[in-house]
Motif scaffolding. Structure first.
Motif, mmCIF file in Angstrom:
data_model
loop_
_atom_site.group_PDB
_atom_site.id
_atom_site.type_symbol
_atom_site.label_atom_id
_atom_site.label_comp_id
_atom_site.label_asym_id
_atom_site.label_seq_id
_atom_site.Cartn_x
_atom_site.Cartn_y
_atom_site.Cartn_z
ATOM 1 N N GLU A 49 7.305 7.857 -9.642
ATOM 2 C CA GLU A 49 6.789 6.574 -10.119
ATOM 3 C C GLU A 49 5.795 5.987 -9.125
ATOM 4 O O GLU A 49 5.998 6.035 -7.904
ATOM 5 C CB GLU A 49 7.942 5.587 -10.311
ATOM 6 N N VAL A 50 4.722 5.434 -9.651
ATOM 7 C CA VAL A 50 3.735 4.771 -8.799
ATOM 8 C C VAL A 50 4.253 3.402 -8.391
ATOM 9 O O VAL A 50 5.132 2.824 -9.044
ATOM 10 C CB VAL A 50 2.382 4.602 -9.517
ATOM 11 N N MET A 96 2.503 6.080 -3.462
ATOM 12 C CA MET A 96 3.238 7.157 -4.125
ATOM 13 C C MET A 96 4.238 7.747 -3.141
ATOM 14 O O MET A 96 4.114 7.564 -1.928
ATOM 15 C CB MET A 96 2.270 8.235 -4.608
ATOM 16 N N THR A 133 2.693 13.324 -1.746
ATOM 17 C CA THR A 133 1.468 13.124 -2.522
ATOM 18 C C THR A 133 0.255 13.349 -1.633
ATOM 19 O O THR A 133 0.173 12.782 -0.540
ATOM 20 C CB THR A 133 1.415 11.699 -3.095
ATOM 21 N N ALA A 157 -1.272 5.183 -12.573
ATOM 22 C CA ALA A 157 -0.607 6.450 -12.871
ATOM 23 C C ALA A 157 -1.522 7.372 -13.682
ATOM 24 O O ALA A 157 -1.566 8.588 -13.448
ATOM 25 C CB ALA A 157 0.695 6.188 -13.626
ATOM 26 N N LEU A 215 -4.038 8.947 -11.379
ATOM 27 C CA LEU A 215 -3.417 9.983 -10.555
ATOM 28 C C LEU A 215 -3.258 11.274 -11.347
ATOM 29 O O LEU A 215 -3.533 12.377 -10.831
ATOM 30 C CB LEU A 215 -2.057 9.503 -10.042
ATOM 31 N N ALA A 254 2.506 11.632 -12.089
ATOM 32 C CA ALA A 254 2.801 10.230 -11.815
ATOM 33 C C ALA A 254 3.197 9.525 -13.104
ATOM 34 O O ALA A 254 2.709 9.865 -14.186
ATOM 35 C CB ALA A 254 1.581 9.533 -11.196
#
Length: 334
Positions: free
Chosen positions: A49-50, A132, A136, A201, A204, A211
């Motif tokens: 999860e962001v 993140m 990452t 997200a 990403l 994400a």
């Protein structure tokens, strides 16, 4: 120059009503779109999860300078600006303040505050953190952050970014001028943060990073929310709220050790609503032919538990302590 409130437009759907995103109106069956099905799959598979959060800001020129000096480690890190420029060095913060005309914004804020009768000072800049989990790639995190901020704030607000990699999880500090070019002001609301998480997200994923952006409640992360001031005073052992709660629990424990804990509260009601939403989601997916994903939702649902509220926790601990202090009956030996 006249000032007006700048509101960020965005959807205001309830955070917990997952099924509502697929509704087609009265009399029509619930149907999930491909995008919604993809998000459901990411959620039940625990995709990282962001995090997008407001970490503060500054209300004065001096505060802005100090903030930039903190995030660029006093000139050691590079600051990326909104028009593609790079800034680094001990004088980078002062140049940004001058380039953004923050002294003019501060003067206009002061005049507006006087007109309002001396109300609380407003922010000159906001600071967001885009983050993140560990692992990452920092370069992809920075690229996604760049795309996000361009999409949301380009040509409306001045902004600057600094990438931090000195902690376990990489993150980007995003500094945004509170004033826009049309004379409005950026006011950040919870719904804006939810929308920004979704945008971040998406960017990403476009850069090849798995994400997701789902409300914490939908992932089973429920907590008895505590106001920041109460939380901080509790950590120092100075919270009157916590003291009163403990005293009430102790009194209840003394009067009746077998007294049941409190009835369903906000946490329990939220947890039940989440479970019902996921159950409906599984049934809807089955109806659309996504049996495998519906089975994943069922397994995910089994992992969701109704947490204990702080009130019940204090009551349970107080009852246990009173029971532990109870004198043991004398042993009879023959």
């Amino acid at each position: 120059m006249a000032r007006k409130a700048f509101r960020i437009a965005g959807q205001r759907d309830p955070a917990l009503d997952l099924v509502s995103y697929g509704r087609r109106g009265v009399g029509h069956p619930i149907q999930f779109s491909q995008e919604q099905i993809a998000q459901i799959a990411r959620t039940v598979r625990r995709t990282p999860e962001v995090m997008v959060k407001v970490s503060g800001g500054a209300k004065t020129i001096r505060g802005v300078l100090a903030h930039f000096q903190y995030i660029d480690r006093h000139g050691e890190l590079e600051i990326e600006l909104d028009y593609g420029e790079r800034a680094r060095g001990a004088d980078a913060a002062a140049k940004i303040v001058q380039d953004w005309d923050l002294d003019l914004d501060a003067m206009l804020d002061s005049l507006a505050r006087r007109e309002r009768g001396g109300r609380a000072q407003t922010k000159l800049v906001h600071d967001l953190i885009l983050s993140m989990p560990t692992g990452t790639p920092p370069t992809k995190l920075l690229a996604a952050s760049r795309d996000f901020v361009r999409e949301e704030f380009a040509v409306k607000h001045r902004y600057a970014m600094v990438l931090h990699t000195d902690q376990a999880h990489p993150h980007v500090h995003l500094v945004i001028s509170a004033h826009d070019i049309d004379g409005g002001r950026l006011n950040i609301r919870k719904a804006d943060l939810r929308r920004w998480r979704g945008q971040f997200a998406r960017h990403l994923r476009e850069h090849g990073v798995e994400a997701n952006a789902t409300p914490a409640q939908m992932r089973g992360r429920l907590s008895d929310y505590q106001r920041d001031a109460v939380y901080r005073t509790a950590r120092r052992g100075e919270s009157r709220v916590e003291l009163v709660r403990e005293m009430c629990a102790l009194e209840a424990a003394k009067s009746a050790t077998s007294r049941p804990l409190s009835g369903p509260g906000r946490i329990e009601q939220t947890a039940e609503a989440v479970q019902k939403d996921w159950l409906t989601t599984a049934l809807t997916l089955e109806g659309q032919g996504f049996d495998d994903l519906a089975a994943e939702v069922d397994r995910f649902l089994q992992t969701l538990k109704i947490p204990e509220s702080r009130k019940d926790e204090v009551m349970r601990v107080a009852t246990r302590e009173r029971t532990d202090r109870r004198p043991k009956p004398p042993e009879i030996t023959r």
